[in-house]
Design a protein around this motif. Structure first.
Motif, PDB file in Angstrom:
ATOM      1  N   HIS A 116       0.812  -1.219   0.000  1.00 27.35           N
ATOM      2  CA  HIS A 116       0.000   0.000   0.000  1.00 27.35           C
ATOM      3  C   HIS A 116       0.847   1.271   0.000  1.00 27.35           C
ATOM      4  O   HIS A 116       0.342   2.359   0.268  1.00 27.35           O
ATOM      5  N   GLY A 117       2.144   1.148  -0.265  1.00 21.97           N
ATOM      6  CA  GLY A 117       3.000   2.314  -0.429  1.00 21.97           C
ATOM      7  C   GLY A 117       3.752   2.761   0.805  1.00 21.97           C
ATOM      8  O   GLY A 117       4.410   3.801   0.782  1.00 21.97           O
ATOM      9  N   PHE A 118       3.683   2.005   1.884  1.00 21.66           N
ATOM     10  CA  PHE A 118       4.448   2.344   3.085  1.00 21.66           C
ATOM     11  C   PHE A 118       5.895   1.879   2.915  1.00 21.66           C
ATOM     12  O   PHE A 118       6.154   0.848   2.285  1.00 21.66           O
ATOM     13  N   HIS A 119       6.815   2.646   3.496  1.00 21.69           N
ATOM     14  CA  HIS A 119       8.223   2.248   3.475  1.00 21.69           C
ATOM     15  C   HIS A 119       8.828   2.459   4.865  1.00 21.69           C
ATOM     16  O   HIS A 119       8.344   3.277   5.650  1.00 21.69           O
ATOM     17  N   ILE A 120       9.850   1.721   5.155  1.00 24.87           N
ATOM     18  CA  ILE A 120      10.499   1.767   6.460  1.00 24.87           C
ATOM     19  C   ILE A 120      11.295   3.064   6.590  1.00 24.87           C
ATOM     20  O   ILE A 120      12.062   3.415   5.684  1.00 24.87           O
ATOM     21  N   ILE A 121      11.100   3.745   7.726  1.00 21.42           N
ATOM     22  CA  ILE A 121      11.849   4.987   7.959  1.00 21.42           C
ATOM     23  C   ILE A 121      12.699   4.924   9.218  1.00 21.42           C
ATOM     24  O   ILE A 121      13.617   5.723   9.378  1.00 21.42           O
ATOM     25  N   ALA A 122      12.385   4.000  10.125  1.00 25.28           N
ATOM     26  CA  ALA A 122      13.148   3.949  11.381  1.00 25.28           C
ATOM     27  C   ALA A 122      12.836   2.653  12.114  1.00 25.28           C
ATOM     28  O   ALA A 122      11.972   1.874  11.703  1.00 25.28           O
ATOM     29  N   GLN A 123      13.563   2.481  13.214  1.00 19.82           N
ATOM     30  CA  GLN A 123      13.356   1.334  14.086  1.00 19.82           C
ATOM     31  C   GLN A 123      13.390   1.809  15.533  1.00 19.82           C
ATOM     32  O   GLN A 123      14.212   2.652  15.894  1.00 19.82           O
ATOM     33  N   ARG A 124      12.498   1.276  16.353  1.00 18.08           N
ATOM     34  CA  ARG A 124      12.515   1.540  17.795  1.00 18.08           C
ATOM     35  C   ARG A 124      12.971   0.258  18.482  1.00 18.08           C
ATOM     36  O   ARG A 124      12.257  -0.742  18.472  1.00 18.08           O
ATOM     37  N   ASN A 125      14.160   0.309  19.063  1.00 19.00           N
ATOM     38  CA  ASN A 125      14.721  -0.877  19.691  1.00 19.00           C
ATOM     39  C   ASN A 125      13.929  -1.277  20.925  1.00 19.00           C
ATOM     40  O   ASN A 125      13.560  -0.428  21.750  1.00 19.00           O
ATOM     41  N   ASN A 126      13.670  -2.560  21.024  1.00 16.77           N
ATOM     42  CA  ASN A 126      12.997  -3.169  22.180  1.00 16.77           C
ATOM     43  C   ASN A 126      11.665  -2.501  22.514  1.00 16.77           C
ATOM     44  O   ASN A 126      11.264  -2.450  23.669  1.00 16.77           O
ATOM     45  N   TYR A 127      10.976  -2.014  21.531  1.00 18.98           N
ATOM     46  CA  TYR A 127       9.701  -1.330  21.734  1.00 18.98           C
ATOM     47  C   TYR A 127       8.628  -2.283  22.255  1.00 18.98           C
ATOM     48  O   TYR A 127       7.797  -1.921  23.066  1.00 18.98           O
ATOM     49  N   TYR A 128       8.669  -3.511  21.747  1.00 16.36           N
ATOM     50  CA  TYR A 128       7.724  -4.542  22.179  1.00 16.36           C
ATOM     51  C   TYR A 128       8.437  -5.516  23.110  1.00 16.36           C
ATOM     52  O   TYR A 128       8.547  -6.701  22.831  1.00 16.36           O
ATOM     53  N   GLY A 129       8.935  -5.008  24.211  1.00 18.63           N
ATOM     54  CA  GLY A 129       9.696  -5.871  25.119  1.00 18.63           C
ATOM     55  C   GLY A 129      11.040  -6.206  24.516  1.00 18.63           C
ATOM     56  O   GLY A 129      11.889  -5.335  24.374  1.00 18.63           O
ATOM     57  N   ASN A 130      11.206  -7.442  24.107  1.00 21.98           N
ATOM     58  CA  ASN A 130      12.475  -7.888  23.503  1.00 21.98           C
ATOM     59  C   ASN A 130      12.520  -7.665  22.001  1.00 21.98           C
ATOM     60  O   ASN A 130      13.511  -7.997  21.372  1.00 21.98           O
ATOM     61  N   GLU A 131      11.452  -7.147  21.424  1.00 21.63           N
ATOM     62  CA  GLU A 131      11.378  -7.046  19.974  1.00 21.63           C
ATOM     63  C   GLU A 131      11.347  -5.581  19.515  1.00 21.63           C
ATOM     64  O   GLU A 131      10.691  -4.745  20.121  1.00 21.63           O
ATOM     65  N   HIS A 132      12.032  -5.345  18.408  1.00 19.98           N
ATOM     66  CA  HIS A 132      12.072  -4.008  17.827  1.00 19.98           C
ATOM     67  C   HIS A 132      10.783  -3.701  17.061  1.00 19.98           C
ATOM     68  O   HIS A 132      10.125  -4.600  16.548  1.00 19.98           O
ATOM     69  N   ALA A 133      10.455  -2.434  16.999  1.00 14.13           N
ATOM     70  CA  ALA A 133       9.350  -1.942  16.172  1.00 14.13           C
ATOM     71  C   ALA A 133       9.942  -1.310  14.926  1.00 14.13           C
ATOM     72  O   ALA A 133      10.914  -0.571  14.992  1.00 14.13           O
ATOM     73  N   ILE A 134       9.332  -1.617  13.814  1.00 14.27           N
ATOM     74  CA  ILE A 134       9.678  -0.989  12.543  1.00 14.27           C
ATOM     75  C   ILE A 134       8.669   0.141  12.327  1.00 14.27           C
ATOM     76  O   ILE A 134       7.462  -0.077  12.422  1.00 14.27           O
ATOM     77  N   ILE A 135       9.158   1.336  12.056  1.00 15.25           N
ATOM     78  CA  ILE A 135       8.275   2.472  11.777  1.00 15.25           C
ATOM     79  C   ILE A 135       8.203   2.636  10.263  1.00 15.25           C
ATOM     80  O   ILE A 135       9.232   2.691   9.584  1.00 15.25           O
ATOM     81  N   MET A 136       6.985   2.699   9.774  1.00 20.44           N
ATOM     82  CA  MET A 136       6.773   2.838   8.342  1.00 20.44           C
ATOM     83  C   MET A 136       5.959   4.107   8.081  1.00 20.44           C
ATOM     84  O   MET A 136       5.168   4.544   8.924  1.00 20.44           O
ATOM     85  N   GLU A 137       6.176   4.666   6.902  1.00 21.95           N
ATOM     86  CA  GLU A 137       5.506   5.906   6.508  1.00 21.95           C
ATOM     87  C   GLU A 137       5.020   5.796   5.076  1.00 21.95           C
ATOM     88  O   GLU A 137       5.633   5.130   4.248  1.00 21.95           O
ATOM     89  N   LYS A 138       3.935   6.491   4.807  1.00 19.72           N
ATOM     90  CA  LYS A 138       3.445   6.682   3.439  1.00 19.72           C
ATOM     91  C   LYS A 138       3.129   8.156   3.307  1.00 19.72           C
ATOM     92  O   LYS A 138       2.335   8.696   4.075  1.00 19.72           O
ATOM     93  N   SER A 139       3.736   8.794   2.333  1.00 20.97           N
ATOM     94  CA  SER A 139       3.455  10.214   2.087  1.00 20.97           C
ATOM     95  C   SER A 139       2.420  10.344   0.981  1.00 20.97           C
ATOM     96  O   SER A 139       2.306   9.486   0.106  1.00 20.97           O
ATOM     97  N   CYS A 140       1.680  11.445   1.031  1.00 16.98           N
ATOM     98  CA  CYS A 140       0.663  11.683  -0.003  1.00 16.98           C
ATOM     99  C   CYS A 140       1.306  12.102  -1.306  1.00 16.98           C
ATOM    100  O   CYS A 140       2.417  12.406  -1.426  1.00 16.98           O
TER     101      CYS A 140
END
Length: 140
Positions: A116-140
């Motif tokens: 759907h056009g989202f792309h990875i822009i960052a990562q939050r380490n250990n955001y979900y306890g032991n697991e990293h969160a991937i931050i994705m963005e879609k611009s208009c």
């Protein structure tokens, strides 16, 4: 065929039930209720044959929309329902930037969002306890 509509307070137990199958830390009915009462948060659901089978929760502030939660009941997966809800969110906010966080291990969701056009822009380490969160963005 999927019928998409805004959620009501009557729908919240079904949404919480679906979320239990999808989320290691599922939302409680009170969390859904609080979101339903917020003027900036939207909860939409999909029904097929009168059964709620999928939902999406997003928040819009100014020109940014953040996807908070999306889930589909296990027996209704792989039918394109999540894609239909994402398209509903995108269409409701056509000029916005979109953001979401997804578990690093959830490759299926990342693939769906990329479709759907989202792309990875960052990562939050250990955001979900032991697991990293991937931050994705879609611009208009």
């Amino acid at each position: 065929m999927l019928h998409i509509r805004p959620a009501t307070a009557h729908d919240l137990p079904s949404l919480a039930h679906i979320d239990q199958y999808n989320n290691p830390h599922p939302w409680q009915i009170a969390q859904f209720s609080g979101s339903l009462q917020s003027p900036h948060t939207h909860i939409w659901l999909g029904e097929t044959q009168g059964e709620i089978c999928t939902f999406i929760v997003w928040q819009t502030l100014f020109n940014e929309t953040e996807l908070h939660l999306i889930a589909t009941a296990p027996n209704h997966r792989q039918q394109g329902f999540a894609s239909q809800l994402i398209n509903t969110m995108l269409a409701a906010n056509p000029n916005n930037r979109f953001f979401l966080e997804v578990r690093q291990s959830n490759l299926a969701a990342q693939k769906l969002y990329a479709k759907h056009g989202f792309h990875i822009i960052a990562q939050r380490n250990n955001y979900y306890g032991n697991e990293h969160a991937i931050i994705m963005e879609k611009s208009c």
